[in-house]
Design an enzyme around this catalytic site. Structure first.
Site, PDB file in Angstrom:
ATOM      1  N   GLY A 322       0.804  -1.212   0.000  1.00 54.24           N
ATOM      2  CA  GLY A 322       0.000   0.000   0.000  1.00 54.24           C
ATOM      3  C   GLY A 322       0.837   1.262   0.000  1.00 54.24           C
ATOM      4  N   VAL A 324       2.194   4.863   1.955  1.00 54.45           N
ATOM      5  CA  VAL A 324       2.499   5.389   3.281  1.00 54.45           C
ATOM      6  C   VAL A 324       2.391   6.915   3.266  1.00 54.45           C
ATOM      7  CG1 VAL A 324       4.241   5.560   5.095  1.00 54.45           C
ATOM      8  CG2 VAL A 324       4.034   3.453   3.759  1.00 54.45           C
ATOM      9  N   ASP A 434      10.077 -10.291   5.480  1.00 55.01           N
ATOM     10  CA  ASP A 434      10.405  -9.286   4.473  1.00 55.01           C
ATOM     11  C   ASP A 434      11.498  -8.346   4.988  1.00 55.01           C
ATOM     12  OD1 ASP A 434      10.306  -8.014   2.061  1.00 55.01           O
ATOM     13  OD2 ASP A 434       8.418  -6.966   2.414  1.00 55.01           O
TER      14      ASP A 434
HETATM   15  N1  LIG Z   1       7.064   4.659   9.865  1.00 52.82           N
HETATM   16  C1  LIG Z   1       7.629   5.275   8.830  1.00 52.82           C
HETATM   17  N2  LIG Z   1       8.283   6.450   8.992  1.00 52.82           N
HETATM   18  C2  LIG Z   1       8.848   7.072   7.936  1.00 52.82           C
HETATM   19  N3  LIG Z   1       8.830   6.611   6.682  1.00 52.82           N
HETATM   20  C3  LIG Z   1       8.193   5.448   6.432  1.00 52.82           C
HETATM   21  C4  LIG Z   1       7.558   4.724   7.481  1.00 52.82           C
HETATM   22  N4  LIG Z   1       7.047   3.600   6.972  1.00 52.82           N
HETATM   23  C5  LIG Z   1       7.327   3.618   5.645  1.00 52.82           C
HETATM   24  N5  LIG Z   1       8.027   4.733   5.315  1.00 52.82           N
HETATM   25  C6  LIG Z   1       8.511   5.087   3.980  1.00 52.82           C
HETATM   26  O1  LIG Z   1       7.570   4.653   3.031  1.00 52.82           O
HETATM   27  C7  LIG Z   1       8.167   3.792   2.077  1.00 52.82           C
HETATM   28  C8  LIG Z   1       7.198   2.703   1.670  1.00 52.82           C
HETATM   29  O2  LIG Z   1       6.996   1.803   2.708  1.00 52.82           O
HETATM   30  P1  LIG Z   1       6.304   0.418   2.508  1.00 52.82           P
HETATM   31  O3  LIG Z   1       4.918   0.644   1.996  1.00 52.82           O
HETATM   32  O4  LIG Z   1       6.442  -0.365   3.755  1.00 52.82           O
HETATM   33  O5  LIG Z   1       7.057  -0.267   1.326  1.00 52.82           O
HETATM   34  P2  LIG Z   1       8.526  -0.885   1.295  1.00 52.82           P
HETATM   35  O6  LIG Z   1       8.881  -1.264   2.703  1.00 52.82           O
HETATM   36  O7  LIG Z   1       8.393  -2.068   0.397  1.00 52.82           O
HETATM   37  O8  LIG Z   1       9.420   0.181   0.735  1.00 52.82           O
HETATM   38  C9  LIG Z   1       9.402   3.234   2.772  1.00 52.82           C
HETATM   39  O9  LIG Z   1      10.401   2.894   1.864  1.00 52.82           O
HETATM   40  C10 LIG Z   1       9.817   4.392   3.659  1.00 52.82           C
HETATM   41  O10 LIG Z   1      10.661   5.279   2.947  1.00 52.82           O
END
Ligand SMILES: Nc1ncnc2c1ncn2[C@@H]1O[C@H](COP(=O)(O)OP(=O)(O)O)[C@@H](O)[C@H]1O
Ligand SMILES: *[C@@H]1O[C@H](CO)[C@@H](O)[C@H](O)[C@H]1NC(C)=O
Ligand SMILES: *[C@@H]1O[C@H](CO)[C@@H](O)[C@H](O)[C@H]1NC(C)=O
Ligand SMILES: *[C@@H]1O[C@H](CO)[C@@H](O)[C@H](O)[C@H]1NC(C)=O
Ligand SMILES: *[C@@H]1O[C@H](CO)[C@@H](O)[C@H](O)[C@H]1NC(C)=O
Ligand SMILES: *[C@@H]1O[C@H](CO)[C@@H](O)[C@H](O)[C@H]1NC(C)=O
Ligand SMILES: [Mg+2]
Length: 595
Positions: A322, A324, A434
Site C-alpha cells: 500500500g 504510506v 520481508d
Molecule cells: N514509519 C515510517 N516512517 C517514515 N517513513 C516510512 C515509514 N514507513 C514507511 N516509510 C517510507 O515509506 C516507504 C514505503 O513503505 P512500505 O509501503 O512499507 O514499502 P517498502 O517497505 O516495500 O518500501 C518506505 O520505503 C519508507 O521510505
C-alpha cells in the site's frame, strides 16, 4: 505390507554396512578437531556436540566448513571459558581461514604448526594466557589479514617476517612482554603505537622510542619514566591488577543487569496494563478505530478526521502492500499511516486479532504500531514516523549524506537486536518474512527500527493452496524460501545476512555488478572470501571502515547466508557475536555469565 517394509529396511542396512563400511566414519578434519578438543579444558561443556560418531564436523559448535566441502574453514570459539592448550594438530587443518579463540583461558605456546594453515586470514588469540614467542615461520601465512595477539603473556622479539605479510591490515600485539626493536620493514612500518601498547621493552620508530645510540647506550627520553614504572610491574602484579579490575567490572555488570531486569519487568507490567483496547464503533459508517496501549493521546474523532484528510501531498512512499502517508497532528505529533490496498482485504476479525498482537510488541529497534483504523473505503495502520526514512533511501538514493561506518555498525547491531526480539522474545514468535533495507527505518540518532514485521503473514493468504505466494523481496530471499514458499526464522536470518552485505558494500543485492558475473551478492562475497580479497568489498564512500569490524560483519554475513538453513546461526547467536565483537571489543570476560 508392513513386514515387507521392515525386511527391505533390514536388508538395506545390511547392504550398506557391507558395501560401504566407512561411509559413516568421521572426516579427517573431524578427527583432528577431536584431537584439538582433547587438549582443551572445556569447563562449560560447550564442545559437547563434538562427537566421534558424527560423519562431519560441520555442524559442531564453533565450526564452519567450506561451501560444499567437508573441510573446516573456521573455528569460532571466543568467550567460551576454554582452558588448556592449542594442540599442534591444528596444523592439519590446512584449509582453515579463521581461528577465533579470543577471550578464553588458554595457556601454553602458540604452536609453530599453526603456520601450516597457509590459508589463514584471521587469527584472534587476544586475552588468553599464551606464553613464549610468536612462531618464527609466521611469514608463511601470506593471506593473513588480521593478527590479534593482544593481552597475553607473550615475549621475545617481533619476527621481521611479519613485515612480508602484505595483506596484514590489523596487527595488535598490545599488553604482552615483547622486547627489542620493532622491525621497520614491509607492512610492519605501517602500524603505529596502537598496535604495540604496553610492551615497555619494545623500541623503534613505530612507538616513537629510539632503541640505542650508535655507541650502544640507551637513549634517555623524556617519557621513559612512566615506561619504567610500567616495566617494573611483574606479570604477577599484572594478574592482580587484571583480577581486581575484573572483579570491579563484574560488580558493575551485576548491578547494571539487575537494574535492567527491574526496568524490563516494570515495562512489561506497563504494557500489560495498557493491553486493554480502546474502541469506537460507528455502526452507521462502519468506521472503527483501535488504538493500542493508549498510545495515541487524541480523541477518536480528531484522529479519524485527520486520517480522512490525508492526500497526495502527504505521501512518503509506497510499497508492496500500500501507500504510506505522513500525518502531522495539531500538536506536531507526527505519525506514519499505511493505507492497505483494497485487494488485500480479508476477514476483519482475524485481521484485527492479529493486529492486536503486533500492537502489543514494543522494542526500541522495532517500529511501534500505535493504532488501526477501518474506514468505509480503506484500512489504515498508524505507526511512529521515523524522521530519517529508510536505510534503502539513505544507502542508495541520498547523495548528500554518506552513512559512516560507525552508523552502519549501529544499524547492524540494532537491527539484529530487533529481529532477535521478534524471533526469541515474542510469544508467539514472529517471523518477519520481508527483511530488507526499505524496512529498516532510522530515527534522528540513526538508531534502526524494523518495520512491517508480521504484516507479510497477515496480508498474504497462507491457506491459498494455489501456487504459494512468496512475500519477501527478490535478492533477499533464502533459496529454500524461494523454492517452498515456507518462511521460518532461518529464512529471516538469510535476509539479514544479505542486509549486512548491503550495509558493507553500499550496493543493492541485485546490483548489476554482481549479476554481470553471473552471481548474486552472496555468491560474489563467497568468491572474494575464497580469494582472500576482503578489501574490495567495502563501500568506497566509507572512509572510516576498520578492518576488524569489517571482518566480523563479513563473517557473520557469510554464516547467515549459508545455503543450508540448519547451518545458519540463530538471531540470538548473531546478536551475541555482534555485541561481543563490535559493541565491546574491549575485554569484558564476565559479560556472558549473565546471558
Ligand atoms: N514509519 C515510517 N516512517 C517514515 N517513513 C516510512 C515509514 N514507513 C514507511 N516509510 C517510507 O515509506 C516507504 C514505503 O513503505 P512500505 O509501503 O512499507 O514499502 P517498502 O517497505 O516495500 O518500501 C518506505 O520505503 C519508507 O521510505
Ligand atoms: C579445568 O579447569 C578447572 C577450572 O578452571 C580446573 O579445576 C581443572 O583442574 C582443569 N582441568 C584440567 C584437566 O586442567
Ligand atoms: C601440514 O599440512 C600438510 C598438508 O597440507 C600435511 O600433510 C602435514 O601433515 C601438515 N603438518 C603438520 C605438522 O600438521
Ligand atoms: C614455512 O616457513 C619455513 C621457514 O620460515 C620454511 O622452511 C617452510 O618451507 C615454510 N613452509 C611452507 C609450507 O611454506
Ligand atoms: C601514538 O602516536 C600518535 C601519533 O602517531 C601520538 O599522537 C600519540 O601521542 C602516541 N601515543 C603514545 C602513547 O605514545
Ligand atoms: C590493541 O588492543 C589494545 C588492548 O586490547 C587496545 O587498547 C588497542 O586499541 C588495540 N589496538 C588496535 C590497533 O586495535
Ligand atoms: Mg516497509
Amino acid at each position: 505390507m508392513e513386514k515387507m517394509g521392515t525386511v527391505a529396511c533390514v536388508f538395506f542396512v545390511i547392504l550398506t554396512s557391507v558395501f560401504c563400511p566407512y561411509s559413516l566414519a568421521l572426516t579427517l578434519d573431524g578427527v583432528t578437531l577431536l584431537e584439538i578438543k582433547s587438549t582443551l579444558n572445556d569447563t562449560r561443556n560447550v564442545l559437547s556436540n563434538w562427537q566421534e560418531l558424527d560423519e562431519s564436523p560441520c555442524t559442531w559448535t564453533g565450526i564452519t566448513c567450506h561451501l560444499g566441502e567437508q573441510r573446516v574453514r573456521e573455528i569460532n570459539l571466543p568467550y567460551m571459558y576454554l582452558g588448556g592448550i592449542i594442540s599442534p594438530s591444528i596444523g592439519k587443518l590446512s584449509r582453515l581461514q579463521r581461528l577465533a579463540l579470543h577471550q578464553n583461558g588458554l595457556h601454553g605456546i602458540i604452536p609453530n604448526e599453526i603456520t601450516n594453515c597457509t590459508e589463514l586470514r584471521a587469527l584472534y588469540l587476544r586475552a588468553n594466557y599464551f606464553q613464549g614467542g610468536i612462531p618464527s615461520s609466521i611469514g608463511n601465512l601470506s593471506f593473513l589479514n588480521i593478527l590479534d595477539l593482544s593481552s597475553n603473556l607473550l615475549k621475545g622479539a617481533i619476527p621481521s617476517t611479519i613485515g612480508g605479510l602484505s595483506h596484514l591490515q590489523l596487527l595488535n600485539l598490545s599488553t604482552n612482554f615483547f622486547s627489542g626493536e620493532i622491525p621497520d620493514i614491509g607492512v610492519l612500518s605501517t602500524f603505529g603505537n596502537n598496535s604495540f601498547i604496553g610492551n615497555s621493552a619494545l623500541c623503534g620508530r613505530q612507538v616513537q622510542k629510539p632503541c640505542r645510540t650508535t655507541l650502544g647506550f640507551p637513549v634517555v627520553l623524556p617519557h621513559t619514566e612512566s615506561d619504567e614504572a610500567e616495566g617494573k610491574s611483574s606479570p604477577y602484579t599484572k594478574v592482580v591488577i587484571i583480577g581486581a579490575m575484573s572483579l570491579m567490572g563484574l560488580a558493575l555488570i551485576v548491578i547494571l543487569s539487575f537494574l535492567w531486569i527491574r526496568l524490563l519487568s516494570k515495562k512489561e507490567r506497563a504494557v500489560r496494563k495498557y493491553a486493554e483496547v480502546k474502541k469506537r464503533l460507528d455502526p452507521k459508517t462502519s468506521t472503527k478505530l483501535i488504538t493500542f496501549h493508549g498510545d495515541l493521546p487524541y480523541t477518536s474523532s480528531v484522529i479519524i478526521e485527520k486520517l480522512e484528510s490525508l492526500d497526495e501531498e502527504d505521501v512518503v512512499g509506497s510499497g508492496g502492500f500500500g501507500t504510506v502517508y505522513r500525518m502531522v497532528m495539531n500538536d506536531c505529533g507526527t505519525f506514519a499511516v499505511k493505507r492497505i490496498d483494497k485487494s488485500r482485504e480479508g476477514c476483519d476479525q482475524v485481521f484485527e486479532r492479529e493486529l492486536e498482537i503486533l500492537g502489543s510488541i514494543k522494542h526500541i529497534n522495532l517500529v511501534n504500531l500505535r493504532g488501526y483504523c477501518r474506514l468505509p473505503t480503506s484500512r489504515l495502520l498508524i505507526y511512529d514516523y521515523l524522521a530519517m526514512g529508510s536505510l534503502d533511501d539513505l544507502l542508495h538514493e541520498n547523495t548528500e549524506q554518506v552513512l559512516t561506518w560507525s552508523d552502519r555498525l549501529k544499524i547492524a547491531l540494532g537491527s539484529s537486536r530487533g529481529l532477535a526480539y521478534l524471533h526469541h522474545e515474542c510469544c508467539p514468535k514472529i517471523v518477519h518474512r520481508d527483511i530488507k533495507s526499505s524496512n529498516i527505518l532510522l530515527d534522528e540518532n540513526m538508531e534502526p527500527h524494523i518495520s512491517d514485521f508480521g504484516l507479510a503473514k497477515l496480508l498474504v493468504d497462507e491457506d491459498a493452496h494455489v501456487t504459494t505466494v512468496v512475500a519477501g523481496t527478490f535478492g533477499y530471499l533464502a533459496p529454500e524460501y524461494l523454492q517452498s514458499g515456507k518462511a521460518n526464522e532461518k529464512s529471516d536470518v538469510y535476509s539479514f545476512g544479505v542486509l549486512l552485505l548491503e550495509l558493507i558494500t553500499g550496493k543493492r543485492p541485485t546490483d548489476p555488478s554482481f549479476v554481470k558475473r553471473g552471481l548474486n551478492v552472496v555468491g560474489w562475497m563467497n568468491t572474494l572470501l575464497k580469494e582472500n580479497r576482503l578489501e574490495v568489498v567495502v563501500d568506497k564512500r566509507c572512509i572510516d571502515a576498520d578492518v576488524g569490524s569489517l571482518e566480523v560483519l563479513l563473517d557473520v554475513a557469510a554464516r547467515c547466508t549459508d545455503a543450508n538453513a540448519d547451518d545458519r546461526p540463530s538471531m540470538n547467536q548473531v546478536l551475541q557475536i555482534l555485541e561481543q565483537e563490535i559493541m565491546s571489543p574491549c575485554p569484558t570476560h564476565i559479560q556472558i555469565i549473565l546471558k
